[in-house]
Write a protein that holds these residues in place. Structure first.
Motif, PDB file in Angstrom:
ATOM      1  N   GLN A  70      14.328 -26.767  16.472  1.00  0.00           N
ATOM      2  CA  GLN A  70      14.132 -25.603  15.611  1.00  0.00           C
ATOM      3  C   GLN A  70      15.118 -25.646  14.451  1.00  0.00           C
ATOM      4  OE1 GLN A  70      14.122 -21.902  17.747  1.00  0.00           O
ATOM      5  NE2 GLN A  70      12.452 -22.504  19.083  1.00  0.00           N
ATOM      6  N   GLU A  71      14.696 -25.052  13.341  1.00  0.00           N
ATOM      7  CA  GLU A  71      15.556 -24.954  12.170  1.00  0.00           C
ATOM      8  C   GLU A  71      15.858 -23.477  11.908  1.00  0.00           C
ATOM      9  OE1 GLU A  71      15.220 -27.358   8.242  1.00  0.00           O
ATOM     10  OE2 GLU A  71      14.155 -25.456   7.882  1.00  0.00           O
ATOM     11  N   ILE A  72      17.140 -23.185  11.779  1.00  0.00           N
ATOM     12  CA  ILE A  72      17.581 -21.822  11.515  1.00  0.00           C
ATOM     13  C   ILE A  72      18.109 -21.748  10.094  1.00  0.00           C
ATOM     14  CG2 ILE A  72      19.247 -20.025  12.124  1.00  0.00           C
ATOM     15  CD1 ILE A  72      19.042 -20.934  15.002  1.00  0.00           C
ATOM     16  N   SER A  73      17.650 -20.730   9.358  1.00  0.00           N
ATOM     17  CA  SER A  73      18.028 -20.575   7.951  1.00  0.00           C
ATOM     18  C   SER A  73      18.619 -19.195   7.709  1.00  0.00           C
ATOM     19  CB  SER A  73      16.803 -20.754   7.043  1.00  0.00           C
ATOM     20  OG  SER A  73      16.226 -22.041   7.211  1.00  0.00           O
ATOM     21  N   LEU A  74      19.653 -19.167   6.882  1.00  0.00           N
ATOM     22  CA  LEU A  74      20.269 -17.923   6.424  1.00  0.00           C
ATOM     23  C   LEU A  74      20.157 -17.895   4.910  1.00  0.00           C
ATOM     24  CD1 LEU A  74      22.058 -15.421   7.351  1.00  0.00           C
ATOM     25  CD2 LEU A  74      24.002 -16.807   6.596  1.00  0.00           C
ATOM     26  N   TYR A  75      19.667 -16.777   4.337  1.00  0.00           N
ATOM     27  CA  TYR A  75      19.422 -16.678   2.908  1.00  0.00           C
ATOM     28  C   TYR A  75      20.496 -15.804   2.265  1.00  0.00           C
ATOM     29  CZ  TYR A  75      14.974 -18.687   4.251  1.00  0.00           C
ATOM     30  OH  TYR A  75      14.012 -19.521   4.764  1.00  0.00           O
ATOM     31  N   VAL A  76      21.182 -16.365   1.280  1.00  0.00           N
ATOM     32  CA  VAL A  76      22.350 -15.720   0.683  1.00  0.00           C
ATOM     33  C   VAL A  76      22.155 -15.577  -0.823  1.00  0.00           C
ATOM     34  CG1 VAL A  76      24.854 -15.817   0.415  1.00  0.00           C
ATOM     35  CG2 VAL A  76      23.787 -16.838   2.441  1.00  0.00           C
TER      36      VAL A  76
ATOM     37  N   THR B 244      19.575 -27.630  12.153  1.00  0.00           N
ATOM     38  CA  THR B 244      18.610 -27.796  13.233  1.00  0.00           C
ATOM     39  C   THR B 244      19.334 -27.930  14.566  1.00  0.00           C
ATOM     40  OG1 THR B 244      18.533 -30.191  12.908  1.00  0.00           O
ATOM     41  CG2 THR B 244      16.870 -28.874  11.755  1.00  0.00           C
ATOM     42  N   ALA B 245      18.632 -27.543  15.634  1.00  0.00           N
ATOM     43  CA  ALA B 245      19.184 -27.642  16.986  1.00  0.00           C
ATOM     44  C   ALA B 245      18.045 -27.587  17.980  1.00  0.00           C
ATOM     45  CB  ALA B 245      20.180 -26.507  17.250  1.00  0.00           C
ATOM     46  N   GLY B 246      18.308 -28.003  19.210  1.00  0.00           N
ATOM     47  CA  GLY B 246      17.331 -27.881  20.277  1.00  0.00           C
ATOM     48  C   GLY B 246      17.022 -26.424  20.555  1.00  0.00           C
TER      49      GLY B 246
ATOM     50  N   VAL C 296      10.431 -27.084  13.916  1.00  0.00           N
ATOM     51  CA  VAL C 296      10.159 -28.187  12.989  1.00  0.00           C
ATOM     52  C   VAL C 296       9.678 -29.441  13.713  1.00  0.00           C
ATOM     53  CG1 VAL C 296      11.731 -27.367  11.207  1.00  0.00           C
ATOM     54  CG2 VAL C 296      12.611 -28.859  13.008  1.00  0.00           C
ATOM     55  N   ASP C 297       9.884 -29.517  15.027  1.00  0.00           N
ATOM     56  CA  ASP C 297       9.414 -30.653  15.814  1.00  0.00           C
ATOM     57  C   ASP C 297       9.036 -30.146  17.197  1.00  0.00           C
ATOM     58  OD1 ASP C 297       9.055 -32.958  17.365  1.00  0.00           O
ATOM     59  OD2 ASP C 297      10.570 -34.082  16.266  1.00  0.00           O
TER      60      ASP C 297
END
Length: 290
Positions: free
Chosen positions: A45-51, A9-11, A38-39
């Protein structure tokens, strides 16, 4: 095959920068990347990488990018059930407006306006969904140049998904050559061109250099668009000069803010004139004339 979600997560501002950097890092791997809020109150914000399979290499590369840009929190892992996460990630991918252009996935067709120049592109193997700041910047610049100059033909060099070639064809109704060095990208581009109804205007080709016969057959070009990377763009300056029509326009992107001056200098050495630079999300789109 097992699948892992790597996430952090990050701003909002930092998250947008990280998303751009990760998109560039993993574009050739074809790994789905998603960002969700997410807030809302805190702008997190939440960033996702799918592996698929062993996530160790992707986690190492992801962590390296984050730490080199001041993000100290570790990347988290989540083992996932057997789900189509590409489709799932698209559900949260918002459409993008860039001037009259509206770039969207199939899940957002209902948001199109009657006067939109709609381009439907699914995030996938080929880079260029319109959500990257360079792609959106190119579309904005294309609209300006086409409106002012009325080019008769165009080249989209390093076409990726063909989003820019499709945009030019829909806006200007002129022949466009769309090339890429990657045959997978060229195949995806051809599918997107047909799906968006511009197959009569856009010709796709896999070409590793300007010696490919497609360039001689279709050029010289009144408009060349190249959304690649700064280094290759600088190397290509002499070839660009040879394949652009007199008084033609060149639109370049894939260039970080700090790289813009060096790219402009390389083209001025080839007697190009800098017209304007568009800044978007830490990237620049440069308009030059010959």
């Amino acid at each position: 095959m097992s699948q892992t979600r790597l996430f952090f997560t990050a701003g909002k501002q930092a998250a947008e920068q990280f998303f751009t950097l990760l998109e560039l890092e993993f574009e050739e791997d074809g790994l789905p990347l998603a960002s969700i809020e997410v807030d809302e109150a805190a702008g997190i914000q939440e960033i996702s990488l799918y592996v698929d399979g062993d996530p160790a290499d992707a986690e190492r590369r992801m962590t390296s990018i984050l730490t080199s840009h001041g993000h100290a929190e570790p990347v988290s892992r989540e083992e996932l059930p057997d789900v189509d996460w590409v489709a799932r990630s698209l559900e949260g991918l918002k459409p993008v407006r860039a001037g009259r252009f509206f770039v969207h996935g199939s899940h957002d067709r209902h948001l199109r306006h009657i006067d939109d120049l709609a381009i439907e592109i699914e995030a996938g193997l080929a880079f260029g969904t319109g959500h990257h700041g360079t792609t959106a910047g190119c579309l904005e610049m294309i609209e300006r140049v086409v409106s002012n100059e009325k080019p008769r033909n165009a080249l989209d060099l390093g076409t990726g998904s063909a989003v820019l070639a499709i945009g030019i064809a829909k806006l200007a109704h002129i022949p466009v050559l769309a090339t890429d060095i990657d045959p997978v990208a060229t195949g995806v581009a051809e599918q997107n061109v047909r799906f968006n109804g511009v197959a009569d205007l856009v010709n796709t080709a896999t070409a590793t250099g300007f010696d490919h016969p497609a360039f001689a057959a279709n050029g010289p070009f009144d408009l060349i668009v190249a959304n690649i990377l700064a280094g290759p763009l600088m190397d290509l300056a002499p070839e660009m000069a040879r394949h652009l029509s007199p008084d033609g326009s060149l639109i370049l992107s894939g260039i970080l803010d700090r790289q813009g001056d060096a790219v402009i200098a390389a083209y001025m050495d080839q007697r190009f004139r800098h017209v304007t630079t568009l800044h978007r999300e830490g990237w620049v789109t440069i308009h030059l004339k010959h």
